[in-house]
Design a protein around this motif. Structure first.
Motif, mmCIF file in Angstrom:
data_model
loop_
_atom_site.group_PDB
_atom_site.id
_atom_site.type_symbol
_atom_site.label_atom_id
_atom_site.label_comp_id
_atom_site.label_asym_id
_atom_site.label_seq_id
_atom_site.Cartn_x
_atom_site.Cartn_y
_atom_site.Cartn_z
ATOM 1 N N LYS A 143 -9.326 7.518 -9.673
ATOM 2 C CA LYS A 143 -8.523 6.184 -9.426
ATOM 3 C C LYS A 143 -9.266 5.578 -8.093
ATOM 4 C CE LYS A 143 -4.189 6.589 -12.286
ATOM 5 N NZ LYS A 143 -3.007 6.497 -12.410
ATOM 6 N N GLN A 144 -8.994 6.464 -7.119
ATOM 7 C CA GLN A 144 -9.693 6.203 -5.740
ATOM 8 C C GLN A 144 -10.871 6.039 -5.671
ATOM 9 O OE1 GLN A 144 -7.509 6.004 -2.894
ATOM 10 N NE2 GLN A 144 -5.942 6.074 -4.435
ATOM 11 N N LYS A 145 -11.572 6.688 -6.499
ATOM 12 C CA LYS A 145 -13.070 6.577 -6.505
ATOM 13 C C LYS A 145 -13.435 4.994 -6.943
ATOM 14 C CE LYS A 145 -17.558 8.533 -7.941
ATOM 15 N NZ LYS A 145 -18.002 9.681 -8.901
ATOM 16 N N SER A 146 -12.789 4.401 -8.176
ATOM 17 C CA SER A 146 -12.985 3.208 -8.481
ATOM 18 C C SER A 146 -12.622 2.096 -7.418
ATOM 19 C CB SER A 146 -12.049 2.814 -9.553
ATOM 20 O OG SER A 146 -12.321 3.674 -10.727
ATOM 21 N N LEU A 147 -11.536 2.401 -6.586
ATOM 22 C CA LEU A 147 -11.233 1.526 -5.594
ATOM 23 C C LEU A 147 -12.025 1.513 -4.504
ATOM 24 C CD1 LEU A 147 -7.315 2.269 -5.295
ATOM 25 C CD2 LEU A 147 -8.266 0.134 -6.350
ATOM 26 N N TYR A 148 -12.669 2.763 -4.266
ATOM 27 C CA TYR A 148 -13.866 2.958 -3.201
ATOM 28 C C TYR A 148 -15.137 2.097 -3.588
ATOM 29 C CZ TYR A 148 -17.618 5.030 -0.288
ATOM 30 O OH TYR A 148 -18.608 5.168 0.232
ATOM 31 N N GLU A 149 -15.294 1.935 -4.546
ATOM 32 C CA GLU A 149 -16.578 1.080 -5.237
ATOM 33 C C GLU A 149 -16.468 -0.433 -5.024
ATOM 34 O OE1 GLU A 149 -17.287 2.270 -9.261
ATOM 35 O OE2 GLU A 149 -17.890 4.309 -8.724
ATOM 36 N N ILE A 150 -15.199 -0.747 -5.018
ATOM 37 C CA ILE A 150 -14.935 -2.295 -4.718
ATOM 38 C C ILE A 150 -14.414 -2.359 -3.365
ATOM 39 C CG2 ILE A 150 -14.597 -2.683 -7.093
ATOM 40 C CD1 ILE A 150 -11.578 -2.618 -6.395
ATOM 41 N N GLY A 151 -14.448 -1.354 -2.252
ATOM 42 C CA GLY A 151 -13.980 -1.573 -1.025
ATOM 43 C C GLY A 151 -12.512 -1.226 -0.677
ATOM 44 N N GLY A 152 -11.766 -0.785 -1.829
ATOM 45 C CA GLY A 152 -10.304 -0.771 -1.484
ATOM 46 C C GLY A 152 -9.952 0.673 -0.711
ATOM 47 N N VAL A 153 -10.848 1.713 -0.680
ATOM 48 C CA VAL A 153 -10.537 2.875 -0.003
ATOM 49 C C VAL A 153 -11.500 3.226 0.754
ATOM 50 C CG1 VAL A 153 -9.828 5.192 -0.525
ATOM 51 C CG2 VAL A 153 -9.412 3.474 -2.174
ATOM 52 N N THR A 154 -11.452 3.811 1.984
ATOM 53 C CA THR A 154 -12.320 4.279 2.800
ATOM 54 C C THR A 154 -13.187 5.568 2.491
ATOM 55 O OG1 THR A 154 -10.600 5.498 4.257
ATOM 56 C CG2 THR A 154 -10.717 3.013 4.897
ATOM 57 N N ASP A 155 -14.094 5.596 3.094
ATOM 58 C CA ASP A 155 -14.956 6.879 3.119
ATOM 59 C C ASP A 155 -14.186 8.359 3.398
ATOM 60 O OD1 ASP A 155 -16.837 5.228 2.105
ATOM 61 O OD2 ASP A 155 -18.030 5.519 4.308
ATOM 62 N N TYR A 156 -13.234 7.973 4.480
ATOM 63 C CA TYR A 156 -12.355 9.253 4.728
ATOM 64 C C TYR A 156 -11.437 9.656 3.757
ATOM 65 C CZ TYR A 156 -9.145 12.112 7.423
ATOM 66 O OH TYR A 156 -8.203 12.988 8.014
ATOM 67 N N ASN A 157 -10.839 8.678 3.219
ATOM 68 C CA ASN A 157 -10.120 8.836 2.178
ATOM 69 C C ASN A 157 -10.552 9.779 0.815
ATOM 70 O OD1 ASN A 157 -7.825 8.131 3.428
ATOM 71 N ND2 ASN A 157 -7.822 5.796 2.789
ATOM 72 N N ILE A 158 -11.760 9.194 0.571
ATOM 73 C CA ILE A 158 -12.429 9.669 -0.521
ATOM 74 C C ILE A 158 -12.919 11.169 -0.253
ATOM 75 C CG2 ILE A 158 -14.689 9.661 -2.010
ATOM 76 C CD1 ILE A 158 -12.642 7.640 -2.825
ATOM 77 N N GLU A 159 -13.456 11.484 0.821
ATOM 78 C CA GLU A 159 -13.614 12.554 1.130
ATOM 79 C C GLU A 159 -12.599 13.714 1.443
ATOM 80 O OE1 GLU A 159 -15.886 12.344 5.188
ATOM 81 O OE2 GLU A 159 -17.437 11.288 4.400
ATOM 82 N N GLN A 160 -11.401 13.206 1.664
ATOM 83 C CA GLN A 160 -10.215 13.992 1.768
ATOM 84 C C GLN A 160 -9.783 14.335 0.285
ATOM 85 O OE1 GLN A 160 -8.654 15.406 4.387
ATOM 86 N NE2 GLN A 160 -10.094 14.854 5.852
#
Length: 432
Positions: A143-160
């Motif tokens: 889910k976070q990865k989908s949000l990351y692709e539209i700019g809803g989640v930062t790189d840090y959150n994805i890495e964590q």
């Protein structure tokens, strides 16, 4: 003066008459009874031996003493056996302690296996929990990865999230490896490898796993139990040998001879005493060769024991098959009951045997025979007032009479107490 005559001279005739007394040969029954003598002999002799070597410290019996069955005859002492008994008792204590220890260790092994089984079950639950957490974290990451692709989640959150997901995956792998290690020896293939068919029933399978993983401890318990049994058996053997140091009489009887005294050392299987069983004795009688043919086993015999003023009736129980080389007599045995033990071996006995049914024979006084032997003789008969010498065959002589089997007939006239001057053919005058 010379006188002569022509008268014929008559021949002289021997005509001296002698006066005699006579008896008639009368037929009488011959009671075919044989009298003999013998001695009392024991039937059974028991040589009592010491089954275990030792030193005699009590030997209370005496020669000639009557001993009852089960009575103590002698007591021996063997210090080596006493030491062995102490050693056996110590060995039993040590073996018992070892057995108790291995039994406790076995029980602990069972508990350890039970504990490990529970631990495996717990590990399985932990793995399942981690799998749930991993899947949940994986969904969150997607889910976070989908949000990351539209700019809803930062790189840090994805890495964590990636680090957390990787950490859960690694932890899950570690748990599974630990479970694999913990299950060694608790798997179905382990049962099959050890020759046990895995059961489909959970409870039975559980018992199979416990048995497999406690084999060593169970074997140690069996080994300790075997050592304990061996020590106890050794003690029983020593105690049995110690019991044999007390020697008891196996039968009742009279002490015939002692071979040892107090304080003497007796070797194993050495004879210490001879016991004679006198509850039943034999009268041993001696019969001449000419008479033995008239008897057989079962023939009745009357036995007199003069020293006891006792008469008993018995039957022949044994006849010797061979005559004595010196006397030529056969020995015959007749059994006598002796419950009161009054009859002693060696006592003198008189015996009377009934040969067969009485028979009739011509009978005369023994004073009527001349030139007699055991089997034949001569008598002087009176026939038409003349003396006639006849040869006779003697059947039996006893009580002053002679029974004749051949030579004269019934009612023949026999000269009694014949004069040595009487001659055959001489004229006799019968006087009363």
């Amino acid at each position: 003066m010379l006188l002569s005559s022509c008268r014929e001279k008559k021949e002289e005739v021997f005509n001296n008459t002698i006066a005699v007394k006579i008896v008639n040969a009368q037929e009488k029954f011959l009671d075919n009874e044989l009298s003999s003598f013998g001695t009392i002999s024991y039937k059974l002799k028991n040589d009592i031996t010491a089954l275990v070597e030792g030193t005699i410290y009590s030997f209370p019996v005496k020669d000639g003493q009557y001993i009852k069955s089960g009575s103590v005859i002698a007591r021996l002492r063997n210090f080596q056996l006493e030491i062995q008994k102490s050693q056996c008792l110590s060995s039993i204590e040590a073996a018992k302690a070892s057995y108790d220890l291995t039994s406790a260790q076995y029980n602990e092994s069972v508990l350890a296996v039970e504990s490990k089984l529970l631990s495996i079950e717990k590990s399985e639950l932990t793995i399942k929990q981690k799998e749930v957490e991993f899947k949940s974290k994986q969904k969150t990451f997607e889910k976070q990865k989908s949000l990351y692709e539209i700019g809803g989640v930062t790189d840090y959150n994805i890495e964590q999230l990636e680090l957390e997901l990787g950490s859960l995956e690694t932890e899950l792998k570690i748990l599974r490896k630990e479970q694999e290690i913990s299950c060694l020896g608790f798997r179905k293939e382990d049962l099959i490898f050890n020759g046990i068919v895995p059961s489909e029933d959970d409870e039975t399978f559980h018992k199979q796993i416990v048995e497999l993983n406690t084999r060593t401890a169970k074997a140690q318990v069996a080994s300790a139990k075997a050592q304990l049994d061996s020590a106890e058996q050794q003690l029983k053997s020593v105690e049995l040998l110690l019991e044999q140091l007390t020697i008891k009489s196996p039968v009742s009887g009279i002490v015939g001879q002692k071979y040892y005294e107090n304080g003497e050392y007796v070797n194993e299987n050495e004879k210490i005493l001879t016991l004679i069983d006198t509850s039943s004795v034999d009268a041993v009688i001696y019969i001449q060769e000419k008479d033995i043919v008239n008897f057989s086993i079962g023939t009745q015999v009357n036995i007199e024991i003069p020293s006891l003023n006792k008469n008993v009736k018995s039957t022949i129980s044994e006849i010797s098959p061979i005559a004595d080389s010196q006397s030529g007599n056969f020995s015959v045995k007749a059994s006598i009951g002796n419950s009161d033990n009054l009859i002693k071996p060696g006592m003198f006995v008189k015996c009377r045997f009934q040969k067969n049914e009485p028979e009739q024979f011509p009978c005369i006084p023994n004073t009527a025979i001349i030139q007699g032997t055991d089997n034949s003789a001569k008598v002087i008969c009176v026939i038409k007032n003349y003396a006639v010498i006849k040869n006779i065959t003697i059947k039996e002589q006893k009580n002053g009479y002679v029974w004749i089997s051949d030579g004269i007939e019934k009612n023949e006239i026999i000269v009694n107490n014949p004069s040595p001057f009487i001659r055959e053919g001489q004229l006799v005058e019968i006087i009363k």
